[in-house]
Design a protein around this motif. Structure first.
Motif, PDB file in Angstrom:
ATOM      1  N   ALA A  52      98.076  55.705 -22.339  1.00 51.68           N
ATOM      2  CA  ALA A  52      97.781  55.806 -20.902  1.00 51.68           C
ATOM      3  C   ALA A  52      97.394  54.473 -20.278  1.00 51.68           C
ATOM      4  O   ALA A  52      97.732  54.203 -19.118  1.00 51.68           O
ATOM      5  CB  ALA A  52      96.661  56.825 -20.676  1.00 51.68           C
ATOM      6  N   ARG A  65      97.262  63.548 -17.699  1.00 53.87           N
ATOM      7  CA  ARG A  65      98.050  62.636 -18.530  1.00 53.87           C
ATOM      8  C   ARG A  65      97.368  62.502 -19.888  1.00 53.87           C
ATOM      9  O   ARG A  65      98.017  62.338 -20.916  1.00 53.87           O
ATOM     10  CB  ARG A  65      98.180  61.272 -17.854  1.00 53.87           C
ATOM     11  N   SER A 107      94.389  64.016 -13.993  1.00 52.48           N
ATOM     12  CA  SER A 107      95.820  64.281 -13.811  1.00 52.48           C
ATOM     13  C   SER A 107      96.436  64.960 -15.026  1.00 52.48           C
ATOM     14  O   SER A 107      97.603  65.365 -14.979  1.00 52.48           O
ATOM     15  CB  SER A 107      96.558  62.972 -13.551  1.00 52.48           C
ATOM     16  N   GLN A 137      96.021  58.614 -27.361  1.00 52.94           N
ATOM     17  CA  GLN A 137      96.234  58.960 -25.953  1.00 52.94           C
ATOM     18  C   GLN A 137      95.803  57.830 -25.024  1.00 52.94           C
ATOM     19  O   GLN A 137      96.487  57.519 -24.040  1.00 52.94           O
ATOM     20  CB  GLN A 137      95.472  60.232 -25.615  1.00 52.94           C
ATOM     21  N   HIS A 170      93.001  59.639 -15.443  1.00 52.20           N
ATOM     22  CA  HIS A 170      94.076  60.102 -16.321  1.00 52.20           C
ATOM     23  C   HIS A 170      93.758  61.483 -16.892  1.00 52.20           C
ATOM     24  O   HIS A 170      94.671  62.265 -17.179  1.00 52.20           O
ATOM     25  CB  HIS A 170      94.285  59.105 -17.463  1.00 52.20           C
TER      26      HIS A 170
END
Length: 329
Positions: free
Chosen positions: A162, A292, A290, A158, A287
């Motif tokens: 990102a 994400r 949000s 991840q 991140h």
């Protein structure tokens, strides 16, 4: 307070709920009323008697917490009672109250739950520290992550997606997890039980190799990791599940200008961990806020079932984090 207490060292059966005094925060510390914590591989090693906490830290298991600020030690001005926080602890997470240094805590974004927050500090900071701050992973490079279903490596995938626009991610995983790792964002997934990962890395990269390898296996993978490393590649070793002593090919290391780096987050000085946490807050926490980046949770168990969670981790059937709920919410 209720806490998990070890009845000697050994298997998950040595763990049980007991009573301990509520700890008092010292200078620079915060007492957190723990809502949730999570299980890390290091906890299972400590349970067996092979990974004692740093001097002066709690010998209760648990390296991360999510909860509410309960009390402040001298000199703490950044936090107030009632603040929702998550962060690293050097021990003590498997309890209703835990002590953390103020600089090791982060505000929990309003977009995530306590259980999700408990799945963040240890694995995401470990992956961020070792891939980016120590491993120096950059745009256009290739990374190899071992053990794709574990918390650090799912976090690593991840983070790479990102924080970098161009990064090739190779992951080793057992056959039952290959599809899920691919769905998470890996460019190439290698079934380590069926395939030679060093050969597969070289084929995928057209013989160039991986620029950064994040490894928790240790000795058993050392020769293959060296073979899989690119010229100027960095091997960051964060665990020793496959042994602590191996044969290092110094000639290959010199010719390919490889760097072999050992790294342990828990033992770092307080100030250094605070600096790492601050960098993580700046570069990664937006991140997470949000969504994400969203923590992957395999299961949430009550604190009393910590032994069951340890058994699940050691069976390696989990994908993502095993979270322990400490307080009713």
């Amino acid at each position: 307070m209720k806490a998990i207490i070890l009845n000697g060292f050994g298997g998950p059966e040595v763990m049980g709920i007991g009573e301990l005094p509520i700890p008092e925060p010292g200078s620079g510390q915060v007492r957190v009323r723990v809502m949730a914590t999570s299980v890390n591989r290091a906890d299972t090693v400590q349970r067996k008697g092979n990974y004692p906490p740093p001097p002066g830290e709690s010998d209760v298991l648990g390296l991360e917490v999510a909860g509410v600020v309960d009390a402040l030690g001298d000199g703490v001005t950044d936090w107030q009672p009632g603040d929702r926080v998550m962060g690293l602890v050097a021990g003590g997470g498997y309890a209703e109250y835990a002590l953390a240094y103020a600089g090791h805590l982060m505000a929990i974004p309003e977009t995530i739950t306590f259980e999700e927050a408990a799945a963040i500090p240890e694995v995401y900071i470990t992956a961020f520290l070792n891939l980016f701050l120590i491993g120096g992973l950059g745009e256009g490079e290739t990374v190899l992550l071992h053990g794709g279903g574990g918390g650090v490596n799912t976090a690593g995938i991840q983070l790479c997606r990102a924080l970098l626009d161009r990064c090739r991610i190779i992951v080793t995983a057992s056959s039952g997890k290959v599809d899920r790792v691919r769905e998470l964002g890996a460019d190439r997934v290698i079934d380590y039980r069926q395939q030679d990962f060093a050969g597969e890395v070289r084929r995928f990269t057209e013989s160039a190799g991986a620029d950064v390898i994040l490894d928790h296996i240790g000795a058993a993978y050392l020769a293959q990791n060296q073979a899989a490393l690119a010229i100027g590649g960095r091997l960051v070793v964060i665990g020793l599940m496959g042994g602590a002593s191996g044969t290092l090919n110094l000639g290959l290391m010199m010719v390919k200008r490889q760097r072999i780096i050992g790294s342990v987050l828990r033992a770092l000085p307080v100030a250094q961990k605070a600096d790492i946490t601050a960098t993580f807050v700046q570069q990664v926490l937006p991140h997470i806020q949000s969504r994400r980046i969203a923590p992957l949770i395999h299961a949430v168990r009550p604190l009393a079932e910590a032994g069951r969670a340890h058994a699940e981790m050691e069976a390696s059937g989990h994908f993502g984090k095993l979270v322990l709920q400490v307080a009713a919410q």
